[in-house]
Design an enzyme around this catalytic site. Structure first.
Site, short mmCIF file in Angstrom:
data_model
loop_
_atom_site.label_atom_id
_atom_site.label_comp_id
_atom_site.label_asym_id
_atom_site.label_seq_id
_atom_site.Cartn_x
_atom_site.Cartn_y
_atom_site.Cartn_z
CD GLU A 6 17.43 45.08 34.13
OE1 GLU A 6 16.58 45.91 34.47
OE2 GLU A 6 18.59 45.40 33.78
CB CYS A 58 15.49 50.81 30.88
SG CYS A 58 16.44 49.73 29.80
CB CYS A 81 16.08 45.88 30.43
SG CYS A 81 17.80 46.42 30.53
NE ARG A 91 41.94 58.70 46.51
CZ ARG A 91 43.21 58.97 46.72
NH1 ARG A 91 44.14 58.34 45.99
NH2 ARG A 91 43.57 59.84 47.63
#
Length: 378
Positions: free
Chosen positions: A58, A81, A90, A190
């Site tokens: 964000e 959050c 955020c 990976r």
């Protein structure tokens, strides 16, 4: 919090999902989130989560939008959050930027957030709507959900097999079952994984490095995942290719001290795990990896390790590369007791099928048979 508004544009959430699918760096233990800021129908800022301790998606998108973000809409795959961690909330950045509406894919499973971010935005007058392309966002964020709620990594079983289901010829040779294009894709995966796991048998037979050496990520510093090997007796030779800094050797309590010391001298980290019925305790391994911030674990072992994880219901996803070859009586993909019936076996659903040259990749979440049904024989 209501169902997604008809005025929401799914194309913008689709773009946010696409951003999160290809982050420039690993973000663990934080979730990989995509965010798009839109004004008058046009995208004015985009962002994807940066590595842990840096800006969330964000904030990256708002920085890109600048002052134009005032009065704009935000599309974000995960609830913003609302608490202080390594970075400020955020929600504070969203309010300071003057965002008008926030469209959220899914609510954060983390108890520190879990709806609080949405409530904070709504209390400040921001319109919040949840569920736009929610099923796709949930699938993408499944590893983070597993990490938070089940306190273990998301486990992907990766293998290359022949058409007759063999991962190696009878003598152990496995190089190479697939072609170059498929191997480049493996190295791309990976680069996204936090750790790669093999058993001691695979480490001795193939002597893998488990590093990222092919594809666009090969030259980036810090791209290699943690290399993990299950070596009950600490019997690997000290010159094994995977040993050294960035390698975790898990051994049992009966391993000889001199062997443990010889492996530690390579720069590898040594970790003692308790023994279970058929080897090192897998639940203890998962706990140890979670403590190290491993959200995504890629397993490149042999049939015994793959079978053990599947049998313990610890495998979440399969990524199988099928090559147009036959080898006959080789090494099977899984060392696992048979399901009682075909219907009672394991399956991948939904499955993503892609071609890499002559090889085909099948990838998707593993669906387990119901425990109370005629499941796998023990």
């Amino acid at each position: 919090m209501s169902a997604a508004s008809p005025k929401a544009d799914p194309a913008h959430m689709d773009r946010a999902i696409a951003l999160a699918a290809h982050p420039p760096r690993r973000t663990s233990p934080n979730p990989t989130v995509g965010c798009v800021v839109v004004k008058d129908g046009a995208v004015i800022g985009e962002g994807v989560t940066r590595p842990a301790g840096q800006a969330h998606a964000e904030v990256v998108a708002l920085e890109a939008a600048g002052e134009a973000a005032r009065g704009a809409d935000m599309y974000v795959t995960l609830e913003p959050c609302s608490h202080f961690g390594r970075t400020p909330p955020c929600t504070d950045a969203i309010l300071a930027a003057g965002i008008r509406r926030v469209f959220v894919g899914v609510i954060d499973p983390n108890p520190l957030v879990h709806g609080e971010g949405l409530r904070k935005l709504e209390a400040a007058g921001v319109a919040v709507e949840v569920g736009l392309l929610g099923a796709r966002c949930a699938r993408q964020l499944a590893p983070f959900r597993r990490f938070i709620l089940d306190r273990r990594p998301w486990v992907m079983l990766k293998a290359a097999v022949t058409l007759d289901g063999r991962i190696a010829a009878a003598g152990g040779d496995s190089k190479w079952i697939t072609g170059e294009a498929a191997r480049v894709d493996v190295h791309r995966l990976r680069a996204r994984a936090d750790a790669v796991l093999v058993g001691a048998g695979t480490a001795r037979t193939d002597d893998p490095r488990l590093t990222v050496r092919h594809g666009p990520d090969a030259e980036r510093a810090g791209v290699d995942p943690l290399r993990v090997v299950l070596d009950t007796d600490a019997s690997l030779p000290p010159d094994a290719a995977m040993l050294g800094e960035g390698c975790l050797v898990c051994h049992g309590p009966m391993a000889e001290d001199k062997r443990v010391a010889a492996l530690a001298a390579t720069g590898a980290e040594l970790l003692e795990l308790p023994l279970g019925r058929s080897g090192l305790e897998l639940d203890a391994l998962m706990s140890a990896l979670r403590e190290r911030g491993v959200v995504r674990l890629m397993v490149e072992g042999g049939g015994v390790l793959h079978g053990a994880l599947l049998g313990a219901r610890l495998a979440d996803e399969a990524c199988i590369y099928v090559a147009p070859r036959f080898v006959g009586r080789g090494v099977p993909l899984l060392d696992l007791p048979s399901a009682a019936t075909i219907a009672a076996g394991w399956r991948i659903d939904p499955v993503d099928v892609r071609a890499f040259g002559p090889d085909v990749r099948l990838r998707g979440p593993i669906v387990y048979p119901a425990i109370e049904a005629d499941g796998p024989e023990r």
